[in-house]
Design an enzyme around this catalytic site. Structure first.
Site, PDB file in Angstrom:
ATOM      1  N   HIS A 171      43.207  45.560  49.318  1.00 22.00           N
ATOM      2  CA  HIS A 171      43.214  44.186  48.165  1.00 22.00           C
ATOM      3  C   HIS A 171      43.902  42.763  49.004  1.00 22.00           C
ATOM      4  O   HIS A 171      44.960  42.447  48.891  1.00 22.00           O
ATOM      5  CB  HIS A 171      44.544  44.641  47.313  1.00 22.00           C
ATOM      6  CG  HIS A 171      44.961  43.815  46.208  1.00 22.00           C
ATOM      7  ND1 HIS A 171      45.255  42.184  46.205  1.00 22.00           N
ATOM      8  CD2 HIS A 171      44.984  44.213  44.916  1.00 22.00           C
ATOM      9  CE1 HIS A 171      45.493  42.047  44.832  1.00 22.00           C
ATOM     10  NE2 HIS A 171      45.277  43.017  44.396  1.00 22.00           N
ATOM     11  N   GLU A 275      38.610  41.682  46.985  1.00 17.01           N
ATOM     12  CA  GLU A 275      38.842  42.931  47.318  1.00 17.01           C
ATOM     13  C   GLU A 275      37.649  43.913  47.225  1.00 17.01           C
ATOM     14  O   GLU A 275      37.010  43.898  46.505  1.00 17.01           O
ATOM     15  CB  GLU A 275      40.036  43.485  46.363  1.00 17.01           C
ATOM     16  CG  GLU A 275      41.315  42.289  45.939  1.00 17.01           C
ATOM     17  CD  GLU A 275      41.738  42.581  44.529  1.00 17.01           C
ATOM     18  OE1 GLU A 275      41.969  41.507  43.986  1.00 17.01           O
ATOM     19  OE2 GLU A 275      41.972  43.692  44.089  1.00 17.01           O
TER      20      GLU A 275
HETATM   21  O1  TA6 Z   1      43.211  42.820  41.935  1.00 17.99           O
HETATM   22  C1  TA6 Z   1      43.614  42.173  40.792  1.00 17.99           C
HETATM   23  C2  TA6 Z   1      44.689  42.499  40.197  1.00 17.99           C
HETATM   24  O2  TA6 Z   1      44.543  43.857  39.567  1.00 17.99           O
HETATM   25  C3  TA6 Z   1      45.201  41.679  39.197  1.00 17.99           C
HETATM   26  O3  TA6 Z   1      45.059  42.158  37.778  1.00 17.99           O
HETATM   27  C4  TA6 Z   1      46.753  41.521  39.599  1.00 17.99           C
HETATM   28  O4  TA6 Z   1      47.637  42.397  38.751  1.00 17.99           O
HETATM   29  C5  TA6 Z   1      46.751  41.570  41.051  1.00 17.99           C
HETATM   30  O5  TA6 Z   1      45.902  42.622  41.259  1.00 17.99           O
HETATM   31  C6  TA6 Z   1      48.191  41.746  41.689  1.00 17.99           C
HETATM   32  O6  TA6 Z   1      48.692  43.119  41.180  1.00 17.99           O
HETATM   33  P1  TA6 Z   1      50.202  43.534  41.890  1.00 17.99           P
HETATM   34  O7  TA6 Z   1      50.387  44.761  41.520  1.00 17.99           O
HETATM   35  O8  TA6 Z   1      50.177  43.396  43.517  1.00 17.99           O
HETATM   36  O9  TA6 Z   1      50.935  42.449  41.202  1.00 17.99           O
END
Ligand code: TA6
Length: 303
Positions: A171, A275
């Protein structure tokens, strides 16, 4: 001998790889070689910084509010989302993006590559907590190779006697000049789940120029993406293998304010997530005794 001292004895590389204990008590690996510097927190095997010496500005973004906390991944860097991406399919109380990014990992190997890059391999430390959320015999390892490119290999091994299914992501938060000055190319024509509002399947028309909250899971794509940054006069190339999904995410103002840890008031403008994943339609069945590896390679190009 402290944990950091033990790690330095066993895995440290003079002048290149050193382990230190953060004020939080968490252990951080600091890498510095002729090509780049990087730092990685053993908790979550979370790379927090990568700065090739050819670049005036780091390539991986970390929130200026980032503060290491036991049991919680820090905002930014490269969180490891595993063994599920997003919300758990049936357990609303399980953590979003899986438990790996906030769990303890341990070092299994360190070395210097022939080209001078630094290689470090970590393994997720399984315990009752992880097994309670993931009752499968498995082994998860992350190898990072830090140089003027950054390569990351996330390997899932099924050490049990029955198949299991994972979804996963590296991510990655990339440092950009400003969200209004960048374009993402490489995903034209790809199908994606638009997660802003009700999840809807759409098709990408041309390049991506975020102008509001953007949260898209591109599916069935092995494409290399490029972040074109006009102000920083650089491109960041995101190449991958073993991954059929790519997520493009910027929270924009309202969500960033709600999250509150992106560096007020506008830290969110200086990052963009690309990601590399296997998510939604691209869940991976790992057969008993088999291994699956998701690989990314990041490189910069100055314009
Ligand atoms: O990858 C994008 C995502 O799924 C967004 O929807 C947002 O929630 C981001 O990840 C961050 O997630 P986190 O759990 O790290 O706050």
């Amino acid at each position: 001998m402290t944990t950091a001292q033990l790690l330095n004895t066993q895995f440290g590389i003079a002048g290149q790889l050193k382990f230190r204990e953060d004020a939080s008590g968490l252990i951080v690996a600091e890498i510095s070689n002729p090509q780049a510097t990087a730092s990685l927190c053993l908790q979550g095997a979370q790379l927090m910084a990568w700065h090739p010496r050819s670049q005036t500005v780091p390539v991986v973004w970390l929130s200026r509010d980032a503060k290491l906390t036991a049991g919680k991944s820090v905002r930014g860097g490269v969180p490891v989302c595993w063994p599920w991406f997003g919300a758990h399919i049936s357990e609303p109380g399980f953590p979003a993006h899986g438990f790996a990014r906030a769990a303890p990992w341990h070092v299994v190997e360190s070395s210097t590559e022939p080209n001078g890059a630094t290689r470090l391999t970590l393994r997720l430390t399984e315990d009752d907590k992880t097994r309670a959320q993931w009752p499968h015999d498995s082994r998860l390892e992350l190898t990072v190779i830090v140089g003027d490119t950054l390569r990351m290999e996330l390997t899932t091994e099924n050490t049990g006697k029955s198949d299991f299914v994972i979804t996963e992501a590296l991510h990655t938060y990339f440092k950009i000049s400003d969200i209004g000055a960048v374009r993402v190319t490489g995903l034209a024509g790809c199908d994606y789940w638009d997660k802003v509002g009700i999840s809807t399947l759409k098709k990408q028309d041309g390049i991506i120029q975020p102008a509001s909250e953007t949260d898209r899971v591109y599916i069935n794509t092995t494409a290399e993406c490029v972040i074109d940054d006009d102000k920083l006069k650089r491109r960041i190339h995101v190449a991958k293998s073993g991954s059929l999904s790519t997520i493009v995410w910027t929270p924009w103002t309202v969500k960033a304010d709600k999250m509150g840890d992106l560096g007020q008031p506008d830290g969110w403008r200086e990052m963009l997530c690309i990601e590399s994943a296997n998510a939604i339609d691209n869940a991976v069945n790992v057969a008993a005794g088999a291994k699956h590896t998701l690989i990314v390679e990041y490189r910069t190009e100055s314009l």
